[in-house]
Design a protein around this motif. Structure first.
Motif, PDB file in Angstrom:
ATOM      1  N   SER A 171       0.665  -1.222   1.251  1.00 38.42           N
ATOM      2  CA  SER A 171       1.412  -0.965   2.498  1.00 38.42           C
ATOM      3  C   SER A 171       0.773   0.172   3.298  1.00 38.42           C
ATOM      4  O   SER A 171       1.019   0.292   4.485  1.00 38.42           O
ATOM      5  N   LYS A 172      -0.066   0.991   2.656  1.00 35.81           N
ATOM      6  CA  LYS A 172      -0.744   2.089   3.347  1.00 35.81           C
ATOM      7  C   LYS A 172      -2.066   1.653   3.968  1.00 35.81           C
ATOM      8  O   LYS A 172      -2.646   2.379   4.748  1.00 35.81           O
ATOM      9  N   ALA A 219       2.836  -0.087  -2.987  1.00 38.06           N
ATOM     10  CA  ALA A 219       2.784   1.114  -2.139  1.00 38.06           C
ATOM     11  C   ALA A 219       1.387   1.306  -1.567  1.00 38.06           C
ATOM     12  O   ALA A 219       1.213   1.657  -0.404  1.00 38.06           O
ATOM     13  N   LYS A 220       0.375   1.048  -2.387  1.00 40.21           N
ATOM     14  CA  LYS A 220      -1.006   1.221  -1.947  1.00 40.21           C
ATOM     15  C   LYS A 220      -1.355   0.199  -0.861  1.00 40.21           C
ATOM     16  O   LYS A 220      -1.995   0.545   0.123  1.00 40.21           O
TER      17      LYS A 220
END
Length: 122
Positions: free
Chosen positions: A119-120, A116-117
């Motif tokens: 992809s940001k 998730a990190k």
């Protein structure tokens, strides 16, 4: 094993729980001043080396899993390797059953947190 990222947090008893800092602190105390020997087991799909580390005969990763401060990454353990898949699996199940470490808090699995990190990021 897979432990929380340093900046990763979760919720424990309604409070922010800094699982990454806690895991690092546990590891630091365990290895401080000790000779750590690591044996390469494999290479992951990102070409990172995967290994098993010891202080004497003590398995550092297994200690982290036993303390509930890391998940067992059984997919990296070939069935022919001397590390017992059963031993790591049982250690994680005990930690989970006893509500130790990450199993006592609401946290995102470390690999999901990293995904998730990343992809940001721009």
């Amino acid at each position: 094993i897979d432990a929380c990222e340093l900046d990763q947090t979760g919720l424990k008893d309604g409070q922010t729980w800094r699982c990454g800092v806690i895991a690092r602190s546990f590891l630091r105390k365990m290895i401080d001043g000790q000779h750590v020997r690591c044996e390469i087991i494999d290479q992951d799909r990102y070409r990172r080396l995967v290994g098993q580390c010891f202080i004497g005969d003590a398995d550092v990763g297994l200690a982290m899993v036993n303390a509930g401060l890391a998940e067992a990454m059984l997919r990296y353990l070939p069935s022919s390797h001397p590390i017992s898949l059963v031993e790591y699996g049982e250690a994680e199940n005990r930690a989970r059953g006893n509500g130790l470490g990450i199993w006592s808090a609401e946290i995102e699995s470390p690999h999901r947190y990293r995904r998730a990190k990343s992809s940001k990021m721009p």
